[in-house]
Scaffold this active site. Structure first.
Site, PDB file in Angstrom:
ATOM      1  N   CYS A 261      62.157  12.641  -4.940  1.00  0.00           N
ATOM      2  CA  CYS A 261      61.326  14.093  -4.165  1.00  0.00           C
ATOM      3  C   CYS A 261      62.363  15.303  -4.439  1.00  0.00           C
ATOM      4  O   CYS A 261      63.376  15.418  -3.822  1.00  0.00           O
ATOM      5  CB  CYS A 261      61.343  13.616  -2.691  1.00  0.00           C
ATOM      6  SG  CYS A 261      60.691  14.828  -1.610  1.00  0.00           S
TER       7      CYS A 261
ATOM      8  N   CYS B   4      57.908  19.316  -7.799  1.00  0.00           N
ATOM      9  CA  CYS B   4      57.507  18.257  -6.706  1.00  0.00           C
ATOM     10  C   CYS B   4      56.964  17.014  -7.794  1.00  0.00           C
ATOM     11  O   CYS B   4      56.071  17.273  -8.338  1.00  0.00           O
ATOM     12  CB  CYS B   4      56.335  18.796  -6.050  1.00  0.00           C
ATOM     13  SG  CYS B   4      55.636  17.883  -4.833  1.00  0.00           S
TER      14      CYS B   4
END
Ligand code: DGL
Length: 268
Positions: free
Chosen positions: A78, A192
């Site tokens: 992440c 992302c």
């Protein structure tokens, strides 16, 4: 470091299902690696949280996960959690931690126009870490950024078998292209881990002459390098997906996770 048991898993961690885009290329390199995929559905979306909240939440949760699953290595799959909490996690835990950072370096090497787009969460694109990467690896180039929570929602929807909102994809790209100089962007960093789940949809909007790049293949190579020479099971066994409990986000169907080697879902 002591030699881990063959059964010691690699732990992947994300707020949701985005980290699967890092798990995929890792399994291609380490096909029998035991896998635990952890998603913090109770905290999704991270992109809307403050830096302070994530700097406390991520190390605490990873600490619980490490205690429970005893991994040989943990991957923060992440960008938001990595750009904010990586030093805190490394300080708190005594195992190798691999982070995920925006692939600005390869983007800078690839651009011909000198204009790069960075598409991430709102929390990631405001990080000084991104300024630092831009200054180190993209000096003399223009780096335009846009934070898109809509793409996180769309990527989750896709893996839940729902349709992807075409406006979410169009708006995300417009958020880059409508900035001064944005029409010259020829490389977009998917900063992302959720966004490569929408690779096709994004490519359809940007057209064939804009490259979309992410760091997943490089992270997979890094994981393989750090575990080189360690013992693995002779055969692949089904992995576990562990979700923190959320009243807002229902669990995904197991069928969406099966292509990533996941055979069981549990709530933690
Ligand atoms: N997958 C995450 C990232 O790479 C964050 C998505 C979110 O929770 O907002 O940044």
């Amino acid at each position: 470091m002591t030699t881990p048991s063959p059964d010691a898993p690699i732990l992947f961690f994300d707020s949701g299902l985005g980290g699967l885009t890092v798990l995929g290329p890792t399994r291609a390199l380490l096909p029998t690696a035991p896998i635990v995929y952890a998603a913090d559905y109770a905290g999704l979306p991270y992109g809307k949280k403050s830096d302070e909240e994530l700097a406390a939440r991520v190390p605490a949760l990873l600490g619980r996960l490490v205690e429970r699953y005893q991994p040989r290595l943990a991957v923060i799959a992440c960008n938001t959690a990595s750009t904010i909490a990586l030093p805190h996690v490394r300080a708190a835990l005594d195992l190798p931690i691999v982070g995920t950072v925006p692939a600005i370096k390869p983007a800078a090497e690839r651009t011909k126009t000198g204009v790069i787009g960075v598409l991430g969460t709102e929390a990631t694109v405001r990080q000084p870490y991104v300024d630092d990467l831009s200054a180190r690896f993209a000096a003399g180039k223009t780096v335009l950024r846009h934070g898109s929570p809509g793409l996180v929602t769309a990527a989750e929807a896709k893996l839940h078998g729902q349709s992807v909102d075409p406006d979410a994809v169009r708006n995300a790209i417009a958020g880059l292209r409508d900035q001064p100089g944005g029409d010259a962007i020829d490389v977009i960093v998917l900063a992302c881990t959720h966004f490569p789940l929408l690779q096709e949809e994004l490519q359809a909007v940007v057209g064939p002459h804009v490259a979309l790049i992410d760091g997943a293949a490089g992270i997979a190579r890094r994981i393989a390098h750090l575990t080189e020479g360690q013992p693995w099971p002779a055969e692949a066994r089904p992995g576990i997906a562990a979700f923190t409990h959320s009243d807002v986000h229902p669990l995904p169907p197991l069928a969406a996770l099966a292509p990533y080697g996941i055979g069981r879902i549990e709530t933690i």
